[in-house]
Design a protein around this motif. Structure first.
Motif, PDB file in Angstrom:
ATOM      1  N   SER A  69       0.832  -1.203   0.000  1.00  0.00           N
ATOM      2  CA  SER A  69       0.000   0.000   0.000  1.00  0.00           C
ATOM      3  C   SER A  69       0.867   1.255   0.000  1.00  0.00           C
ATOM      4  N   HIS A  91      -1.157   0.667   7.656  1.00  0.00           N
ATOM      5  CA  HIS A  91      -1.677   1.205   6.399  1.00  0.00           C
ATOM      6  C   HIS A  91      -2.127   0.085   5.467  1.00  0.00           C
ATOM      7  N   ASP A  92      -1.340  -0.981   5.397  1.00  0.00           N
ATOM      8  CA  ASP A  92      -1.732  -2.139   4.588  1.00  0.00           C
ATOM      9  C   ASP A  92      -3.085  -2.687   5.043  1.00  0.00           C
ATOM     10  N   TYR A  95      -5.949  -0.428   4.108  1.00  0.00           N
ATOM     11  CA  TYR A  95      -6.207  -0.520   2.666  1.00  0.00           C
ATOM     12  C   TYR A  95      -6.912  -1.827   2.306  1.00  0.00           C
ATOM     13  N   GLN A  98     -10.717  -1.517   4.430  1.00  0.00           N
ATOM     14  CA  GLN A  98     -11.495  -0.530   3.675  1.00  0.00           C
ATOM     15  C   GLN A  98     -12.793  -0.117   4.364  1.00  0.00           C
ATOM     16  N   ARG A 102     -10.048   5.984   1.892  1.00  0.00           N
ATOM     17  CA  ARG A 102      -8.623   5.923   1.550  1.00  0.00           C
ATOM     18  C   ARG A 102      -7.874   7.131   2.109  1.00  0.00           C
ATOM     19  N   ASP A 106      -4.696   7.173   4.714  1.00  0.00           N
ATOM     20  CA  ASP A 106      -3.441   7.865   4.418  1.00  0.00           C
ATOM     21  C   ASP A 106      -3.077   8.854   5.523  1.00  0.00           C
ATOM     22  N   GLY A 134      -1.662   5.657  -4.452  1.00  0.00           N
ATOM     23  CA  GLY A 134      -2.198   4.554  -3.652  1.00  0.00           C
ATOM     24  C   GLY A 134      -3.505   3.975  -4.153  1.00  0.00           C
ATOM     25  N   SER A 137      -3.379   0.279  -5.449  1.00  0.00           N
ATOM     26  CA  SER A 137      -3.368  -0.767  -4.425  1.00  0.00           C
ATOM     27  C   SER A 137      -4.745  -0.914  -3.782  1.00  0.00           C
ATOM     28  N   TRP A 138      -5.399   0.206  -3.509  1.00  0.00           N
ATOM     29  CA  TRP A 138      -6.741   0.199  -2.918  1.00  0.00           C
ATOM     30  C   TRP A 138      -7.723  -0.551  -3.820  1.00  0.00           C
ATOM     31  N   ASN A 141      -7.031  -4.325  -4.022  1.00  0.00           N
ATOM     32  CA  ASN A 141      -7.530  -5.015  -2.831  1.00  0.00           C
ATOM     33  C   ASN A 141      -9.039  -5.239  -2.914  1.00  0.00           C
TER      34      ASN A 141
END
Length: 202
Positions: A69, A91-92, A95, A98, A102, A106, A134, A137-138, A141
């Protein structure tokens, strides 16, 4: 000149919004997927408490993190496998989970880096890199979850086979019909965690 003015406004906004310090109440115990060398699974829960709101982020045991992420080029600015591993894991998880937006995820990253003594340049460089890049990655996922992939390993699947690649392992789990279950202090599906907002609630 206009670009620098806009950048200064962005940085000021990030600084004023993310002034909460975050403190880990447990250290990460992670185990490497030897097959790929970049993915890890938490062997115990990680609890992070936001001092400003006293809200805790609970990351369950079995959560799989690859620090992705935080974009790879931002990882040259901070040490995601060293001093800044906890902010990157948090943070991972945000992300993947959810349940916060987002941007909220961050901002929490920014605050955790501040707590972990990241300097001004590191905090702002990484924050704006995840804000700008980012989304990939979001979205990845979100698609993975829709496809049935998991990133929180059930207890019986946390003993990682030797030389196993995470991508292969998660495909095997999908084919076995293994589903993801939140446990402990993790928020139930559909609930919005109270840690998402860095504004004091009382």
């Amino acid at each position: 000149m206009k670009i620098w003015i806009v950048l200064a406004v962005f940085i000021f906004a990030a600084s004023s919004s993310a002034n909460a310090f975050v403190q880990a109440t447990s250290n990460p115990n992670i185990r490497l997927f030897q097959g790929d060398g970049v993915t890890f699974a938490l062997q115990g829960p990680l609890v992070y408490r936001i001092n400003l709101t006293n809200a805790a982020v609970f990351i369950p045991s079995g959560f799989v993190t690859d620090f992705a992420s935080v974009p790879w080029f931002a990882q040259s600015v901070v040490s995601v496998l060293g001093r800044h591993s906890v902010p990157a894991i948090v943070h991972d998880y945000l992300y993947w989970h959810q349940k916060c937006t987002r941007k909220e995820a961050d901002l929490i990253l920014y605050a955790t880096m501040q707590e972990y003594d990241a300097n001004w340049f590191q905090r702002h460089a990484v924050y704006w890199m995840v804000r700008i890049f980012g989304g990939w990655s979001w979205n990845e996922n979100a698609e993975s979850k829709k496809s049935g992939f998991i990133r929180i390993l059930p207890a019986q699947w946390r003993e990682i086979p030797e030389n196993k690649d995470w991508r292969i392992y998660r495909q095997e789990l999908l084919e076995k019909g293994i589903t993801e279950k939140l446990e402990g202090g993790a928020n139930a599906e559909g609930d919005r965690p109270n840690y998402c907002s860095l504004d004091r609630q009382d």
